[in-house]
Design a protein around this motif. Sequence first.
Motif, PDB file in Angstrom:
ATOM      1  N   TRP A  38       0.842  -1.211   0.000  1.00 26.25           N
ATOM      2  CA  TRP A  38       0.000   0.000   0.000  1.00 26.25           C
ATOM      3  C   TRP A  38       0.868   1.248   0.000  1.00 26.25           C
ATOM      4  CZ3 TRP A  38      -0.861   4.474   2.552  1.00 26.25           C
ATOM      5  CH2 TRP A  38      -2.092   5.101   2.351  1.00 26.25           C
ATOM      6  N   LEU A  41       2.504   1.792  -3.372  1.00 31.73           N
ATOM      7  CA  LEU A  41       1.621   2.238  -4.452  1.00 31.73           C
ATOM      8  C   LEU A  41       1.017   3.607  -4.191  1.00 31.73           C
ATOM      9  CD1 LEU A  41      -0.327  -1.035  -5.305  1.00 31.73           C
ATOM     10  CD2 LEU A  41       1.449   0.087  -6.652  1.00 31.73           C
ATOM     11  N   LEU A  42       0.587   3.851  -2.949  1.00 27.56           N
ATOM     12  CA  LEU A  42      -0.152   5.094  -2.696  1.00 27.56           C
ATOM     13  C   LEU A  42       0.688   6.208  -2.093  1.00 27.56           C
ATOM     14  CD1 LEU A  42      -2.684   2.792  -2.394  1.00 27.56           C
ATOM     15  CD2 LEU A  42      -3.817   5.000  -2.260  1.00 27.56           C
ATOM     16  N   ARG A  43       1.918   5.909  -1.678  1.00 32.01           N
ATOM     17  CA  ARG A  43       2.753   6.972  -1.133  1.00 32.01           C
ATOM     18  C   ARG A  43       4.056   7.166  -1.909  1.00 32.01           C
ATOM     19  NH1 ARG A  43      -1.110   8.469   0.467  1.00 32.01           N
ATOM     20  NH2 ARG A  43      -1.933   8.692   2.565  1.00 32.01           N
ATOM     21  N   LEU A  45       4.946   5.673  -5.025  1.00 34.31           N
ATOM     22  CA  LEU A  45       4.746   5.842  -6.463  1.00 34.31           C
ATOM     23  C   LEU A  45       4.381   7.296  -6.806  1.00 34.31           C
ATOM     24  CD1 LEU A  45       4.871   4.187  -9.028  1.00 34.31           C
ATOM     25  CD2 LEU A  45       2.465   3.593  -8.732  1.00 34.31           C
ATOM     26  N   PHE A  66      -1.443   8.235 -18.578  1.00 34.32           N
ATOM     27  CA  PHE A  66      -0.726   9.233 -17.795  1.00 34.32           C
ATOM     28  C   PHE A  66       0.779   9.172 -18.021  1.00 34.32           C
ATOM     29  CE2 PHE A  66       1.429  10.026 -13.645  1.00 34.32           C
ATOM     30  CZ  PHE A  66       1.374  11.402 -13.711  1.00 34.32           C
TER      31      PHE A  66
ATOM     32  N   CYS B 140      -3.898   7.078  -8.207  1.00 31.49           N
ATOM     33  CA  CYS B 140      -5.068   6.348  -7.718  1.00 31.49           C
ATOM     34  C   CYS B 140      -6.069   6.112  -8.839  1.00 31.49           C
ATOM     35  CB  CYS B 140      -5.757   7.115  -6.594  1.00 31.49           C
ATOM     36  SG  CYS B 140      -4.910   6.960  -5.033  1.00 31.49           S
ATOM     37  N   GLN B 142      -5.792   6.599 -12.339  1.00 32.49           N
ATOM     38  CA  GLN B 142      -5.428   6.004 -13.622  1.00 32.49           C
ATOM     39  C   GLN B 142      -4.655   4.700 -13.485  1.00 32.49           C
ATOM     40  OE1 GLN B 142      -3.840   8.701 -16.426  1.00 32.49           O
ATOM     41  NE2 GLN B 142      -5.553  10.100 -16.223  1.00 32.49           N
ATOM     42  N   VAL B 143      -3.796   4.612 -12.468  1.00 32.45           N
ATOM     43  CA  VAL B 143      -2.984   3.411 -12.346  1.00 32.45           C
ATOM     44  C   VAL B 143      -3.705   2.350 -11.533  1.00 32.45           C
ATOM     45  CG1 VAL B 143      -0.737   2.494 -11.637  1.00 32.45           C
ATOM     46  CG2 VAL B 143      -0.908   4.824 -12.523  1.00 32.45           C
ATOM     47  N   LEU B 144      -4.336   2.769 -10.426  1.00 34.12           N
ATOM     48  CA  LEU B 144      -4.932   1.787  -9.523  1.00 34.12           C
ATOM     49  C   LEU B 144      -6.430   1.610  -9.732  1.00 34.12           C
ATOM     50  CD1 LEU B 144      -3.047   2.889  -6.278  1.00 34.12           C
ATOM     51  CD2 LEU B 144      -2.428   1.091  -7.862  1.00 34.12           C
ATOM     52  N   LEU B 146      -8.900   3.478  -8.859  1.00 33.51           N
ATOM     53  CA  LEU B 146      -9.766   3.900  -7.762  1.00 33.51           C
ATOM     54  C   LEU B 146     -10.625   5.051  -8.257  1.00 33.51           C
ATOM     55  CD1 LEU B 146      -7.149   3.813  -4.899  1.00 33.51           C
ATOM     56  CD2 LEU B 146      -8.857   2.107  -5.461  1.00 33.51           C
ATOM     57  N   VAL B 155      -9.755   2.344  -0.013  1.00 35.38           N
ATOM     58  CA  VAL B 155      -8.318   2.072  -0.144  1.00 35.38           C
ATOM     59  C   VAL B 155      -7.416   3.250   0.241  1.00 35.38           C
ATOM     60  CG1 VAL B 155      -6.508   1.405  -1.781  1.00 35.38           C
ATOM     61  CG2 VAL B 155      -8.702   0.237  -1.809  1.00 35.38           C
ATOM     62  N   PRO B 156      -7.706   4.479  -0.231  1.00 37.69           N
ATOM     63  CA  PRO B 156      -6.753   5.556   0.094  1.00 37.69           C
ATOM     64  C   PRO B 156      -6.615   5.855   1.586  1.00 37.69           C
ATOM     65  CG  PRO B 156      -8.144   6.195  -1.732  1.00 37.69           C
ATOM     66  CD  PRO B 156      -8.727   4.938  -1.174  1.00 37.69           C
TER      67      PRO B 156
END
Lengths: 325, 308
Positions: A38, A41-43, A45, A66, B140, B142-144, B146, B155-156
């Motif tokens: 997590w 991916l969320l911090r 990346l 993107f 979030c 485009q890649v994941l 969400l 999730v976030p």
Amino acid sequence: MSRRLPETNPSARPNRYRFSKYKKPLVLLTMAAPTAIWLLLLRYLPMGGIVLAFKDYKVNPRNPSFISNLINSKWVGLNNFKFLFMTDDAKIMFRNTLAYNIVFIILGIVIPVAFAIMLNEVTKKFVAKAYQTMMFFPYFLSWVVVSYFLNAFIDGQYGMITAMQRAAGGDVTNWYTTMGPWPYIIVFANLWKNVGYTTVLYLSAITGIDSTQYEAAAIDGASKWQQIWYVTIPNLRTMICILFIMNVGKIFNADFGLFYSVPMNSGALYPVTQVIDTYVYRAFMVTGDIAKSSAAGLLQNVLGFICILTANGIVKKIDADSSMF
Amino acid sequence: MAVKGKKKNLRLNSVSPGAEAVIYVILGLFALCCIIPFVFVIIISFSAESSIRSIGYSFIPQAWSTDAFRYAFRKLPQIWRSYFNSIFITVVGTALSTFMCALYAYVLYRPDFKFRGFFNFFSFFTMIFGGGLVPTYIVCKQVLGLNENYAALIVPLLVNPFNIIIMRTFFKSSVPLELIEAATIDGSGEYNTLFRVVAPIAKPGVATIALLNALVFWNDWYLSLLYIQRNKVLQPLQALLMELQNNVEYLSRMSGQMGAAAINEAAKMPTQSLRMVLVVLIVVPIACAYPFFQRYIVAGLSVGSVKG
């Protein structure tokens, strides 16, 4: 059965040993994995997306991915920052963010410490408990809910204060378009929501102080004020320092909900409610200005990072035990 | 005599009655100020719309009525849906985030774990530096993926490094390492040790983290603002309330009518008290559970703030 196995077959032993040696960190790794992935991916990346602030990001309609857009867009160096600072927005949002946070930090230490000391002097435990419970309550509400609480009093049409003004025949203030009172409202709302929480924190630290310290001070003839100054405050120093560093480290971060939702996103109030967080959101989601938005965001993160390291360093010099890291 | 002397001493060391009275008043006023708005909003939600139209929001309305509540539950199915969304997000989010936090914190607590330093830094660093809104949003969305789904609302918010620190401190202060060693020697696997041996002891810590997480999920509207643009049926209550701030007609559109019918419907609707009904629906669960969970939260906050 299996435990006796190595003895009957000695050659199996080293193998099994080596396996378990690697097995343990592996099993523990699987425990860390969900959170680690997590974070990655969320911090981590998104940290790569920092380059956005130095690019002229354009969406290619034929290939909206993107990554390819990012690679194909032009490097513009510090231009985004230059554009950001050519407008008044930058000045306003940095001024507001810093000014509000400085006020929050000072009042956010003084008032809760005073309240905690006062609560500790309340001799009726039932009353102290009731006060504490009531004061802590707003901390659990969202800013949207708080904005409606406020709205009940100052709504342009039906608000209680507005209705009273109308009934008295005086001028009716249109609160959501009048900038004057908002700095006070914002500060009050922030204190209203957070003072209880911090008070409870300090109170639990105060109740943890060894009572013999007070007894000794009292026997030596220390007045109540002297006891507070020479016993209570020094005992709270570590906690004050920690909360202070954490807040100074966040001095460029504003509570989005407080500045966006409490003034009900009113455009007329931007000069006194626009902070970096709301600017980044509005520039990106409303105006679609990725360049300025990411420049402001990056600036905020870098300055915040420097701030937290500096604050921690200073505290480390003064009192090594109170530092965060 | 000795008892009396001691009592006198105690009295000496407390503030004078006059000063205590001042303390009672100051703290009492602030404490009242903290709950009065909630009481006020409850009163408004039970006020008749006609009363609000004539004298505004008032502590003493001219007439009481439960119309707004009845209207909300009969004519606005989206309120049910949003209530369900809020509960669903809170339950799933809390379970997942607490589980992940406990696992990660447990690993950081184990001194014999090789990569402990690395993982510690890995989560801590995100507390002091980040990519910012724009890159995070793009990753979030485009890649994941969400985007316009429940995952985007859950999730976030799954990981909070601060909670990891609190949880680790809980493990450190309540679970003796010898216990884990003993379990390992007895042949218990790592997961077995965690769930059968460690978890029962660390229950208060887990409860604290679960409560903190539940509050975050219940109170969130920001994620909805970011990731739910079209599929608005997924909005939790908080986001619905947010939307109503600048858009009262949103309520009538929610009732499914369009155009002239919507305007017609809006005229019949107890709009003002309805907004406050939503606020009451959000706050009441917190207010009811609050006296029970307050203790855990206080324990958790004081542990977490002492030292990371």
